[in-house]
Motif scaffolding. Structure first.
Motif, PDB file in Angstrom:
ATOM      1  N   GLN A 293      46.816 -81.452 121.478  1.00 25.92           N
ATOM      2  CA  GLN A 293      46.632 -80.587 122.638  1.00 25.92           C
ATOM      3  C   GLN A 293      47.038 -81.417 123.853  1.00 25.92           C
ATOM      4  O   GLN A 293      46.393 -82.416 124.180  1.00 25.92           O
ATOM      5  CB  GLN A 293      45.188 -80.132 122.754  1.00 25.92           C
ATOM      6  CG  GLN A 293      44.987 -79.155 123.883  1.00 25.92           C
ATOM      7  CD  GLN A 293      43.593 -78.567 123.873  1.00 25.92           C
ATOM      8  OE1 GLN A 293      42.743 -78.948 123.072  1.00 25.92           O
ATOM      9  NE2 GLN A 293      43.345 -77.638 124.760  1.00 25.92           N
ATOM     10  N   ILE A 294      48.131 -81.025 124.491  1.00 24.64           N
ATOM     11  CA  ILE A 294      48.670 -81.759 125.634  1.00 24.64           C
ATOM     12  C   ILE A 294      47.952 -81.310 126.901  1.00 24.64           C
ATOM     13  O   ILE A 294      47.769 -80.119 127.142  1.00 24.64           O
ATOM     14  CB  ILE A 294      50.191 -81.513 125.782  1.00 24.64           C
ATOM     15  CG1 ILE A 294      50.926 -81.783 124.462  1.00 24.64           C
ATOM     16  CG2 ILE A 294      50.768 -82.329 126.921  1.00 24.64           C
ATOM     17  CD1 ILE A 294      50.819 -83.175 123.927  1.00 24.64           C
ATOM     18  N   ASP A 295      47.565 -82.275 127.707  1.00 23.94           N
ATOM     19  CA  ASP A 295      46.876 -81.992 128.967  1.00 23.94           C
ATOM     20  C   ASP A 295      47.825 -81.228 129.898  1.00 23.94           C
ATOM     21  O   ASP A 295      48.899 -81.731 130.239  1.00 23.94           O
ATOM     22  CB  ASP A 295      46.449 -83.313 129.604  1.00 23.94           C
ATOM     23  CG  ASP A 295      45.699 -83.143 130.911  1.00 23.94           C
ATOM     24  OD1 ASP A 295      45.557 -82.005 131.406  1.00 23.94           O
ATOM     25  OD2 ASP A 295      45.254 -84.170 131.449  1.00 23.94           O
ATOM     26  N   PRO A 296      47.472 -80.016 130.302  1.00 21.25           N
ATOM     27  CA  PRO A 296      48.341 -79.242 131.199  1.00 21.25           C
ATOM     28  C   PRO A 296      48.672 -79.980 132.494  1.00 21.25           C
ATOM     29  O   PRO A 296      49.764 -79.812 133.040  1.00 21.25           O
ATOM     30  CB  PRO A 296      47.541 -77.971 131.482  1.00 21.25           C
ATOM     31  CG  PRO A 296      46.587 -77.860 130.351  1.00 21.25           C
ATOM     32  CD  PRO A 296      46.275 -79.269 129.934  1.00 21.25           C
ATOM     33  N   ALA A 297      47.769 -80.805 132.981  1.00 22.65           N
ATOM     34  CA  ALA A 297      48.035 -81.562 134.212  1.00 22.65           C
ATOM     35  C   ALA A 297      49.195 -82.534 134.017  1.00 22.65           C
ATOM     36  O   ALA A 297      49.962 -82.785 134.954  1.00 22.65           O
ATOM     37  CB  ALA A 297      46.782 -82.306 134.652  1.00 22.65           C
ATOM     38  N   ALA A 298      49.335 -83.077 132.810  1.00 21.07           N
ATOM     39  CA  ALA A 298      50.447 -83.986 132.530  1.00 21.07           C
ATOM     40  C   ALA A 298      51.771 -83.230 132.595  1.00 21.07           C
ATOM     41  O   ALA A 298      52.757 -83.729 133.159  1.00 21.07           O
ATOM     42  CB  ALA A 298      50.270 -84.634 131.162  1.00 21.07           C
ATOM     43  N   LEU A 299      51.799 -82.044 132.050  1.00 23.57           N
ATOM     44  CA  LEU A 299      53.024 -81.244 132.083  1.00 23.57           C
ATOM     45  C   LEU A 299      53.398 -80.860 133.509  1.00 23.57           C
ATOM     46  O   LEU A 299      54.583 -80.797 133.849  1.00 23.57           O
ATOM     47  CB  LEU A 299      52.863 -79.995 131.218  1.00 23.57           C
ATOM     48  CG  LEU A 299      52.649 -80.263 129.726  1.00 23.57           C
ATOM     49  CD1 LEU A 299      52.377 -78.951 128.998  1.00 23.57           C
ATOM     50  CD2 LEU A 299      53.828 -81.000 129.123  1.00 23.57           C
TER      51      LEU A 299
ATOM     52  N   ASP B 276      61.131 -80.180 128.762  1.00 24.98           N
ATOM     53  CA  ASP B 276      61.783 -79.869 127.486  1.00 24.98           C
ATOM     54  C   ASP B 276      62.961 -80.794 127.154  1.00 24.98           C
ATOM     55  O   ASP B 276      63.828 -80.431 126.369  1.00 24.98           O
ATOM     56  CB  ASP B 276      62.250 -78.412 127.445  1.00 24.98           C
ATOM     57  CG  ASP B 276      61.095 -77.444 127.603  1.00 24.98           C
ATOM     58  OD1 ASP B 276      60.022 -77.691 127.011  1.00 24.98           O
ATOM     59  OD2 ASP B 276      61.256 -76.442 128.323  1.00 24.98           O
ATOM     60  N   MET B 277      62.982 -81.979 127.751  1.00 25.94           N
ATOM     61  CA  MET B 277      64.052 -82.928 127.480  1.00 25.94           C
ATOM     62  C   MET B 277      63.598 -84.090 126.608  1.00 25.94           C
ATOM     63  O   MET B 277      64.373 -84.613 125.818  1.00 25.94           O
ATOM     64  CB  MET B 277      64.628 -83.467 128.797  1.00 25.94           C
ATOM     65  CG  MET B 277      65.222 -82.397 129.682  1.00 25.94           C
ATOM     66  SD  MET B 277      66.544 -81.446 128.908  1.00 25.94           S
ATOM     67  CE  MET B 277      67.810 -82.667 128.778  1.00 25.94           C
ATOM     68  N   ALA B 278      62.343 -84.522 126.758  1.00 28.45           N
ATOM     69  CA  ALA B 278      61.799 -85.648 125.982  1.00 28.45           C
ATOM     70  C   ALA B 278      60.288 -85.503 125.916  1.00 28.45           C
ATOM     71  O   ALA B 278      59.664 -84.963 126.828  1.00 28.45           O
ATOM     72  CB  ALA B 278      62.162 -86.986 126.630  1.00 28.45           C
ATOM     73  N   CYS B 279      59.715 -86.002 124.822  1.00 29.32           N
ATOM     74  CA  CYS B 279      58.258 -85.966 124.664  1.00 29.32           C
ATOM     75  C   CYS B 279      57.579 -86.929 125.631  1.00 29.32           C
ATOM     76  O   CYS B 279      58.119 -87.986 125.949  1.00 29.32           O
ATOM     77  CB  CYS B 279      57.869 -86.397 123.253  1.00 29.32           C
ATOM     78  SG  CYS B 279      58.224 -85.202 121.970  1.00 29.32           S
ATOM     79  N   LEU B 280      56.393 -86.562 126.043  1.00 31.11           N
ATOM     80  CA  LEU B 280      55.535 -87.495 126.754  1.00 31.11           C
ATOM     81  C   LEU B 280      54.989 -88.484 125.735  1.00 31.11           C
ATOM     82  O   LEU B 280      54.927 -88.184 124.543  1.00 31.11           O
ATOM     83  CB  LEU B 280      54.361 -86.756 127.400  1.00 31.11           C
ATOM     84  CG  LEU B 280      54.695 -85.697 128.441  1.00 31.11           C
ATOM     85  CD1 LEU B 280      53.417 -84.973 128.857  1.00 31.11           C
ATOM     86  CD2 LEU B 280      55.372 -86.311 129.633  1.00 31.11           C
ATOM     87  N   CYS B 281      54.555 -89.657 126.178  1.00 35.32           N
ATOM     88  CA  CYS B 281      53.874 -90.576 125.270  1.00 35.32           C
ATOM     89  C   CYS B 281      52.432 -90.076 125.112  1.00 35.32           C
ATOM     90  O   CYS B 281      51.943 -89.290 125.930  1.00 35.32           O
ATOM     91  CB  CYS B 281      53.907 -91.998 125.808  1.00 35.32           C
ATOM     92  SG  CYS B 281      52.890 -92.290 127.266  1.00 35.32           S
ATOM     93  N   PRO B 282      51.727 -90.514 124.067  1.00 33.01           N
ATOM     94  CA  PRO B 282      50.359 -90.044 123.867  1.00 33.01           C
ATOM     95  C   PRO B 282      49.443 -90.313 125.066  1.00 33.01           C
ATOM     96  O   PRO B 282      48.608 -89.472 125.396  1.00 33.01           O
ATOM     97  CB  PRO B 282      49.893 -90.819 122.628  1.00 33.01           C
ATOM     98  CG  PRO B 282      51.145 -91.106 121.881  1.00 33.01           C
ATOM     99  CD  PRO B 282      52.175 -91.344 122.953  1.00 33.01           C
ATOM    100  N   ALA B 283      49.610 -91.445 125.719  1.00 34.30           N
ATOM    101  CA  ALA B 283      48.739 -91.772 126.849  1.00 34.30           C
ATOM    102  C   ALA B 283      48.969 -90.807 128.018  1.00 34.30           C
ATOM    103  O   ALA B 283      48.014 -90.265 128.580  1.00 34.30           O
ATOM    104  CB  ALA B 283      48.955 -93.210 127.292  1.00 34.30           C
TER     105      ALA B 283
ATOM    106  N   GLY C 174      47.703 -87.336 127.457  1.00 33.42           N
ATOM    107  CA  GLY C 174      46.256 -87.188 127.351  1.00 33.42           C
ATOM    108  C   GLY C 174      45.838 -86.877 125.934  1.00 33.42           C
ATOM    109  O   GLY C 174      44.810 -86.254 125.709  1.00 33.42           O
ATOM    110  N   ALA C 175      46.647 -87.313 124.959  1.00 37.18           N
ATOM    111  CA  ALA C 175      46.407 -86.963 123.562  1.00 37.18           C
ATOM    112  C   ALA C 175      46.386 -88.202 122.669  1.00 37.18           C
ATOM    113  O   ALA C 175      46.896 -88.180 121.565  1.00 37.18           O
ATOM    114  CB  ALA C 175      47.485 -86.001 123.094  1.00 37.18           C
TER     115      ALA C 175
END
Length: 68
Positions: free
Chosen positions: A32-38, A47-54, A57-58
């Motif tokens: 579950q990705i933190d909406p604030a991070a997005l 939609d170009m690259a994944c965020l890192c887990p940190a 927020g996951a």
């Protein structure tokens, strides 16, 4: 843009798809990705690259995937 790097912090995003391991799901598929991070992403970064887990927020989800 380097698809193996988090667009927010520049660290490795641990994306299995970007690393060429499309036969295994990315850690983020079950996270579950933190909406604030997005919201921190620019329109060009979305939609170009994944965020890192940190940054996503996951961290717990990524750690579970590593142990499996």
């Amino acid at each position: 843009m380097d698809t193996q790097r988090c667009p927010l912090c520049g660290k490795a995003n641990r994306c299995s798809i970007a690393a060429g391991r499309s036969d295994e799901p990315c850690w983020c598929f079950g996270a579950q990705i933190d909406p604030a991070a997005l919201e921190r992403l620019t329109p060009e970064q979305r939609d170009m690259a994944c965020l890192c887990p940190a940054c996503a927020g996951a961290v717990d989800a990524a750690q579970r995937t590593e142990r499996d």
